[in-house]
Scaffold this motif. Structure first.
Motif, PDB file in Angstrom:
ATOM      1  N   ARG A  48       0.835  -1.210   0.000  1.00 25.76           N
ATOM      2  CA  ARG A  48       0.000   0.000   0.000  1.00 25.76           C
ATOM      3  C   ARG A  48       0.865   1.254   0.000  1.00 25.76           C
ATOM      4  O   ARG A  48       0.655   2.172  -0.799  1.00 25.76           O
ATOM      5  N   ARG A  51       2.633   1.953  -3.262  1.00 22.72           N
ATOM      6  CA  ARG A  51       1.755   2.510  -4.293  1.00 22.72           C
ATOM      7  C   ARG A  51       1.226   3.904  -3.934  1.00 22.72           C
ATOM      8  O   ARG A  51       0.505   4.514  -4.706  1.00 22.72           O
ATOM      9  N   HIS A  53      -0.894   4.850  -1.450  1.00 24.72           N
ATOM     10  CA  HIS A  53      -2.288   4.942  -1.030  1.00 24.72           C
ATOM     11  C   HIS A  53      -2.378   5.210   0.473  1.00 24.72           C
ATOM     12  O   HIS A  53      -1.594   4.666   1.250  1.00 24.72           O
ATOM     13  N   GLN A  55      -4.305   4.554   3.987  1.00 28.16           N
ATOM     14  CA  GLN A  55      -4.928   3.331   4.470  1.00 28.16           C
ATOM     15  C   GLN A  55      -6.447   3.335   4.295  1.00 28.16           C
ATOM     16  O   GLN A  55      -7.014   2.374   3.775  1.00 28.16           O
ATOM     17  N   PHE A  58      -7.417   3.164   0.557  1.00 29.89           N
ATOM     18  CA  PHE A  58      -7.198   1.849  -0.025  1.00 29.89           C
ATOM     19  C   PHE A  58      -8.246   0.854   0.466  1.00 29.89           C
ATOM     20  O   PHE A  58      -8.738   0.030  -0.307  1.00 29.89           O
ATOM     21  N   ALA A  62     -10.585  -1.489  -1.813  1.00 30.38           N
ATOM     22  CA  ALA A  62     -10.568  -2.947  -1.674  1.00 30.38           C
ATOM     23  C   ALA A  62     -11.895  -3.509  -1.178  1.00 30.38           C
ATOM     24  O   ALA A  62     -12.106  -4.719  -1.207  1.00 30.38           O
ATOM     25  N   ARG A  66     -12.521   0.075   6.918  1.00 31.11           N
ATOM     26  CA  ARG A  66     -11.208   0.693   7.161  1.00 31.11           C
ATOM     27  C   ARG A  66     -10.607   0.282   8.507  1.00 31.11           C
ATOM     28  O   ARG A  66      -9.396   0.079   8.606  1.00 31.11           O
ATOM     29  N   TYR A  69      -9.315  -3.219   8.058  1.00 36.59           N
ATOM     30  CA  TYR A  69      -8.092  -3.220   7.259  1.00 36.59           C
ATOM     31  C   TYR A  69      -6.894  -2.790   8.114  1.00 36.59           C
ATOM     32  O   TYR A  69      -5.805  -3.348   7.993  1.00 36.59           O
ATOM     33  N   ALA A  90      -7.257  -5.438  -5.561  1.00 31.86           N
ATOM     34  CA  ALA A  90      -7.165  -3.978  -5.415  1.00 31.86           C
ATOM     35  C   ALA A  90      -5.724  -3.500  -5.617  1.00 31.86           C
ATOM     36  O   ALA A  90      -5.503  -2.386  -6.107  1.00 31.86           O
ATOM     37  N   PHE A  91      -4.753  -4.326  -5.272  1.00 32.26           N
ATOM     38  CA  PHE A  91      -3.348  -3.980  -5.514  1.00 32.26           C
ATOM     39  C   PHE A  91      -2.955  -4.198  -6.967  1.00 32.26           C
ATOM     40  O   PHE A  91      -1.912  -3.731  -7.418  1.00 32.26           O
TER      41      PHE A  91
END
Length: 117
Positions: A48, A51, A53, A55, A58, A62, A66, A69, A90-91
């Motif tokens: 993450r 890339r 993003h 948290q 992302f 995804a 949250r 995650y 999502a990645f």
């Protein structure tokens, strides 16, 4: 008095003679493995951050709550296969790639533990 001393004494003796469940395990079985959870959490977080993003953003992409995650990234929860595949998608990578990265990380930690002994 509804209860006589003799009746109370008999009930206490009966309760004292009940079998105990000493053979039963004191802990319940679980599939949670903290080493696995920490490895996946570290992989998720590094991918993450790599890339760029946030948290919470992302997690929204995804389709994961949250706060849940965040627990995954901290290693407090272990992803199910379905969740692993959703996060991998999502990645933009396969679930096998995420799994391989977690396995490599766990192997590295195992080697480090052996060296410390």
């Amino acid at each position: 008095m509804p209860w006589s001393v003799a009746a109370i004494s008999a009930n206490l003796r009966a309760v004292a003679n009940l079998p105990t469940n000493k053979a039963l395990p004191t802990r319940r079985s679980t599939s949670f493995d903290p080493d696995v959870a920490l490895a996946f959490g570290e992989v998720f977080q590094s991918m993450r951050v790599e890339r760029g993003h946030a948290q919470d953003a992302f997690a929204l992409v995804a389709g994961v709550d949250r706060s849940y995650y965040g627990k995954l990234e901290r290693g407090e929860r272990q992803p199910s296969v379905g969740l692993l595949l959703r996060i991998s998608k999502a990645f933009g990578v396969s679930g096998a790639e995420v799994m391989a990265a977690a396995e490599q990380l766990m192997a590295k930690r195992a080697r480090q533990k052996v060296r410390r002994r």
